[in-house]
Scaffold this motif. Sequence first.
Motif, PDB file in Angstrom:
ATOM      1  N   THR A  57       8.548  -3.577   3.334  1.00 28.03           N
ATOM      2  CA  THR A  57       9.215  -2.901   2.931  1.00 28.03           C
ATOM      3  C   THR A  57       9.250  -1.660   3.005  1.00 28.03           C
ATOM      4  OG1 THR A  57       7.359  -2.466   1.072  1.00 28.03           O
ATOM      5  CG2 THR A  57       9.162  -4.631   0.865  1.00 28.03           C
ATOM      6  N   GLY A  58       7.951  -1.044   3.197  1.00 31.65           N
ATOM      7  CA  GLY A  58       8.516   0.518   3.688  1.00 31.65           C
ATOM      8  C   GLY A  58       6.520   0.843   3.699  1.00 31.65           C
ATOM      9  N   TRP A  59       6.816   2.768   4.627  1.00 34.76           N
ATOM     10  CA  TRP A  59       4.881   3.151   4.419  1.00 34.76           C
ATOM     11  C   TRP A  59       4.717   3.663   2.916  1.00 34.76           C
ATOM     12  CZ3 TRP A  59       2.736   3.619   8.184  1.00 34.76           C
ATOM     13  CH2 TRP A  59       3.504   2.698   8.949  1.00 34.76           C
ATOM     14  N   ALA A  60       5.942   3.842   1.970  1.00 31.89           N
ATOM     15  CA  ALA A  60       4.872   3.494   0.410  1.00 31.89           C
ATOM     16  C   ALA A  60       4.097   2.747   0.064  1.00 31.89           C
ATOM     17  CB  ALA A  60       6.397   4.484  -0.324  1.00 31.89           C
ATOM     18  N   GLU A  61       5.095   1.181   0.460  1.00 30.77           N
ATOM     19  CA  GLU A  61       4.463   0.244  -0.375  1.00 30.77           C
ATOM     20  C   GLU A  61       3.025   0.321   0.727  1.00 30.77           C
ATOM     21  OE1 GLU A  61       7.841   0.785   0.182  1.00 30.77           O
ATOM     22  OE2 GLU A  61       8.297   0.769  -1.975  1.00 30.77           O
ATOM     23  N   ALA A  62       2.913   0.064   1.979  1.00 27.31           N
ATOM     24  CA  ALA A  62       2.274  -0.288   2.313  1.00 27.31           C
ATOM     25  C   ALA A  62       0.816   1.037   2.275  1.00 27.31           C
ATOM     26  CB  ALA A  62       1.659  -0.348   3.665  1.00 27.31           C
ATOM     27  N   ILE A  63       1.120   2.214   2.019  1.00 29.79           N
ATOM     28  CA  ILE A  63       0.210   2.896   1.954  1.00 29.79           C
ATOM     29  C   ILE A  63      -0.395   2.906   1.053  1.00 29.79           C
ATOM     30  CG2 ILE A  63      -0.535   5.018   1.283  1.00 29.79           C
ATOM     31  CD1 ILE A  63       1.206   5.911   3.483  1.00 29.79           C
ATOM     32  N   ALA A  64       0.358   2.518  -0.391  1.00 25.73           N
ATOM     33  CA  ALA A  64      -0.267   1.820  -1.903  1.00 25.73           C
ATOM     34  C   ALA A  64      -0.695   0.664  -1.833  1.00 25.73           C
ATOM     35  CB  ALA A  64       0.580   1.621  -2.998  1.00 25.73           C
ATOM     36  N   ALA A  65      -0.724   0.061  -1.323  1.00 25.56           N
ATOM     37  CA  ALA A  65      -1.082  -1.415  -1.141  1.00 25.56           C
ATOM     38  C   ALA A  65      -3.166  -1.404  -0.366  1.00 25.56           C
ATOM     39  CB  ALA A  65      -0.959  -2.479  -0.082  1.00 25.56           C
ATOM     40  N   ALA A  66      -3.032  -1.030  -0.048  1.00 25.25           N
ATOM     41  CA  ALA A  66      -4.286   0.215   1.174  1.00 25.25           C
ATOM     42  C   ALA A  66      -4.918   0.769   0.039  1.00 25.25           C
ATOM     43  CB  ALA A  66      -3.771   0.484   2.169  1.00 25.25           C
ATOM     44  N   VAL A  67      -4.215   1.785  -0.532  1.00 24.86           N
ATOM     45  CA  VAL A  67      -5.115   2.538  -1.743  1.00 24.86           C
ATOM     46  C   VAL A  67      -5.405   1.965  -2.924  1.00 24.86           C
ATOM     47  CG1 VAL A  67      -5.198   4.283  -3.670  1.00 24.86           C
ATOM     48  CG2 VAL A  67      -3.668   4.843  -1.235  1.00 24.86           C
ATOM     49  N   THR A  68      -4.861   0.863  -3.137  1.00 18.06           N
ATOM     50  CA  THR A  68      -5.193   0.000  -4.272  1.00 18.06           C
ATOM     51  C   THR A  68      -6.106  -1.010  -4.459  1.00 18.06           C
ATOM     52  OG1 THR A  68      -2.863   0.162  -4.806  1.00 18.06           O
ATOM     53  CG2 THR A  68      -4.579  -1.839  -6.079  1.00 18.06           C
ATOM     54  N   ALA A  69      -6.932  -1.871  -2.673  1.00 16.37           N
ATOM     55  CA  ALA A  69      -7.198  -2.461  -2.147  1.00 16.37           C
ATOM     56  C   ALA A  69      -9.067  -1.598  -1.863  1.00 16.37           C
ATOM     57  CB  ALA A  69      -6.976  -2.813  -0.487  1.00 16.37           C
ATOM     58  N   VAL A  70      -8.184  -0.382  -1.810  1.00 18.28           N
ATOM     59  CA  VAL A  70      -9.640   0.451  -1.575  1.00 18.28           C
ATOM     60  C   VAL A  70     -10.122   0.440  -2.708  1.00 18.28           C
ATOM     61  CG1 VAL A  70     -10.858   2.750  -1.129  1.00 18.28           C
ATOM     62  CG2 VAL A  70      -9.151   1.569   0.294  1.00 18.28           C
ATOM     63  N   VAL A  71      -9.755   1.393  -3.827  1.00 22.00           N
ATOM     64  CA  VAL A  71     -10.068   1.186  -5.391  1.00 22.00           C
ATOM     65  C   VAL A  71     -10.006  -0.025  -5.971  1.00 22.00           C
ATOM     66  CG1 VAL A  71      -9.056   1.797  -7.187  1.00 22.00           C
ATOM     67  CG2 VAL A  71      -8.580   3.015  -5.771  1.00 22.00           C
ATOM     68  N   ALA A  72      -9.650  -1.463  -5.310  1.00 23.45           N
ATOM     69  CA  ALA A  72     -10.490  -2.031  -5.885  1.00 23.45           C
ATOM     70  C   ALA A  72     -11.521  -3.068  -6.130  1.00 23.45           C
ATOM     71  CB  ALA A  72      -9.023  -3.825  -6.102  1.00 23.45           C
ATOM     72  N   PHE A  73     -11.650  -2.555  -5.135  1.00 23.88           N
ATOM     73  CA  PHE A  73     -13.928  -2.565  -4.455  1.00 23.88           C
ATOM     74  C   PHE A  73     -14.009  -1.690  -5.931  1.00 23.88           C
ATOM     75  CE2 PHE A  73     -12.382  -3.837  -0.359  1.00 23.88           C
ATOM     76  CZ  PHE A  73     -13.356  -4.799  -0.189  1.00 23.88           C
TER      77      PHE A  73
END
Length: 99
Positions: free
Chosen positions: A61-77
């Motif tokens: 969908t775009g860079w914003a969503e990809a970066i937000a997904a990465a941030v969320t994955a890191v925070v999930a730990f």
Amino acid sequence: MSLDMTTLLAIVAMAVVTYITRIGGLFVADRLVLTGRAKAAFDAIPPAVLVSVIAPTALTTGWAEAIAAAVTAVVAFRLPLLATIAIGVVSVVVLRNLI
């Protein structure tokens, strides 16, 4: 628009089969005694399904969503589920406005 009886019966039949399959899985899963690798494999199914649903959307969908997904994955730990969801939503909103 007219209602075709064959189509209606096909939809109802598919709904019944889907429901029976889901309920059947609950009954079978309760009777299984899993140990070792089999238990680890069954425990890995929910996160694998979640990633397979989220990853294509986040990455196409775009860079914003990809970066937000990465941030969320890191925070999930580090954080509990509710905080992770909140940070994921906020990060995608902020990044969509910035990018």
